[in-house]
Design a protein around this motif. Sequence first.
Motif, PDB file in Angstrom:
ATOM      1  N   VAL A   1       0.856  -1.180   0.000  1.00 15.96           N
ATOM      2  CA  VAL A   1       0.000   0.000   0.000  1.00 15.96           C
ATOM      3  C   VAL A   1       0.894   1.233   0.000  1.00 15.96           C
ATOM      4  O   VAL A   1       1.636   1.480   0.960  1.00 15.96           O
ATOM      5  N   ASN A   2       0.863   1.990  -1.084  1.00 18.75           N
ATOM      6  CA  ASN A   2       1.649   3.211  -1.193  1.00 18.75           C
ATOM      7  C   ASN A   2       0.855   4.383  -0.636  1.00 18.75           C
ATOM      8  O   ASN A   2      -0.331   4.552  -0.955  1.00 18.75           O
ATOM      9  N   LEU A   3       1.512   5.186   0.185  1.00 14.25           N
ATOM     10  CA  LEU A   3       0.833   6.249   0.919  1.00 14.25           C
ATOM     11  C   LEU A   3       1.185   7.616   0.362  1.00 14.25           C
ATOM     12  O   LEU A   3       2.257   7.823  -0.204  1.00 14.25           O
ATOM     13  N   GLY A   4       0.269   8.580   0.561  1.00 16.22           N
ATOM     14  CA  GLY A   4       0.514   9.942   0.159  1.00 16.22           C
ATOM     15  C   GLY A   4       1.470  10.641   1.113  1.00 16.22           C
ATOM     16  O   GLY A   4       1.963  10.053   2.094  1.00 16.22           O
ATOM     17  N   ALA A   5       1.747  11.916   0.834  1.00 12.00           N
ATOM     18  CA  ALA A   5       2.689  12.687   1.646  1.00 12.00           C
ATOM     19  C   ALA A   5       1.955  13.299   2.837  1.00 12.00           C
ATOM     20  O   ALA A   5       1.306  14.338   2.723  1.00 12.00           O
TER      21      ALA A   5
END
Length: 308
Positions: free
Chosen positions: A132-136
């Motif tokens: 799961v890639n997360l935002g900043a």
Amino acid sequence: PPWSYYVLSAFGPSASEAYAASMNGSSSIVKCFASKSLDVGESLFRRVNGNYRTQWSSGSTIAAAVTNVPAIGNLLVATIDLDATVGTVEATSIVQTGVTWTRAVAKTVINNHAVEIWYGLVTSAAGTTATVNLGAFTCDGGTVNICEYSYSGTLLVDQTASNNGNSISTDTGTTAATTATNELWVGVTGTFQRAQSTPTNGFTLLDGTFAANSSNAYLEKIAVATGTANSGTTIVSGQWFGAIACFRAIPGFTFLTWIQPAGAAAQPIFSYDSGAGVGLNLWQNPFATLSLGLVPTSGSTQTVSVGS
């Protein structure tokens, strides 16, 4: 063969699917008929693995593990709960070998919290880690829950809803009326303050543990009737965030062929397609050859005529 043509008509999809083939051109044809009804309580969805729970506290990705290799053709559903102090808290993508992931619905509050529901279609040999890639954003914690379902047909997201509030009862939001029976309804309610319990409206609660500023309630229901989807949980008190997605499977059909050996006695034949459970009964002339193609439908009647 001793017949001129046949006609296949498919009526559906609906709660009661019916398929009939009529044969003309020879008095020696006894009967050709195929039918299937989805009885109340029969589901196109079945949970086969999960709940898989992954806790997260830092970093720009979450490596969500699934213990068993997902089967090709199955559906994965993930509920995500994320807590943040600064920034737009969100999952930007999910990457997993052999699986195509798509966001179904999310509820995001900037500089605060988010819950999301994603679904993944297993199209080839799958890996056992969903990244799961997360935002900043500045994180405080999070949880990912994943379940695997078998189903038959073509998948679509029917209805979604989301919600947030501050009280002793969480709420996913309420969808518009669903369009089909036997749907899979998945909800999520998240909070950074409390554990969750007591699911509402007949849903099963698969998580709700509180740890590392995150409580992720995976809420599941196989809905045998159409209606508005909604669920929630009980907490002591505090802010909460909710979302819900309703998944529908439109039955699909594969090509079926039956060849009656020359000189053999006429006999009934019973076959199934690859998962939708449509039975095909044929009573055929001993010297005839019948190839019957069943095609997917999307609400309208389809007729296929095949010449001799």
